[in-house]
Design a protein around this motif. Sequence first.
Motif, PDB file in Angstrom:
ATOM      1  N   HIS A   6      35.956  25.344  34.055  1.00  0.00           N
ATOM      2  CA  HIS A   6      34.589  24.929  33.729  1.00  0.00           C
ATOM      3  C   HIS A   6      33.543  25.631  34.605  1.00  0.00           C
ATOM      4  O   HIS A   6      32.351  25.482  34.381  1.00  0.00           O
ATOM      5  N   PHE A   7      34.026  26.377  35.596  1.00  0.00           N
ATOM      6  CA  PHE A   7      33.143  27.088  36.522  1.00  0.00           C
ATOM      7  C   PHE A   7      33.537  28.562  36.564  1.00  0.00           C
ATOM      8  O   PHE A   7      34.099  29.039  37.554  1.00  0.00           O
ATOM      9  N   PRO A   8      33.273  29.300  35.478  1.00  0.00           N
ATOM     10  CA  PRO A   8      33.758  30.681  35.375  1.00  0.00           C
ATOM     11  C   PRO A   8      33.181  31.638  36.421  1.00  0.00           C
ATOM     12  O   PRO A   8      33.798  32.659  36.710  1.00  0.00           O
ATOM     13  N   LYS A   9      32.046  31.302  37.017  1.00  0.00           N
ATOM     14  CA  LYS A   9      31.445  32.197  38.007  1.00  0.00           C
ATOM     15  C   LYS A   9      31.999  31.983  39.410  1.00  0.00           C
ATOM     16  O   LYS A   9      31.671  32.720  40.331  1.00  0.00           O
ATOM     17  N   VAL A  10      32.847  30.975  39.579  1.00  0.00           N
ATOM     18  CA  VAL A  10      33.413  30.661  40.889  1.00  0.00           C
ATOM     19  C   VAL A  10      34.822  31.233  40.960  1.00  0.00           C
ATOM     20  O   VAL A  10      35.684  30.910  40.156  1.00  0.00           O
TER      21      VAL A  10
END
Length: 86
Positions: free
Chosen positions: A26-30
């Motif tokens: 749910h946090f693709p940039k992390v």
Amino acid sequence: MIEVEIYAPGLRAESTLLQLRNQLDHFPKVRYKIDTRHDLVYFEIDKPGDINQQEIHQIFDAIDLEPRFVGQIPEELRSGLTERLV
């Protein structure tokens, strides 16, 4: 870039690892790296708004683990504000 290390006892269980990966999708940039031998998750966060301390707690709470931040929590994560665009 912000680097955060989380100790989460019980992370080694394979089913728990799969659940963690699903939560982190749910946090693709992390970016993250899991050290199952030591029950650690290393996070690399480019922008402070990509994730915050509360969201990290929610990720681990969802899989019944208690996250423990190793070291000092960066101020950018403590704010509780995100700047994600949907």
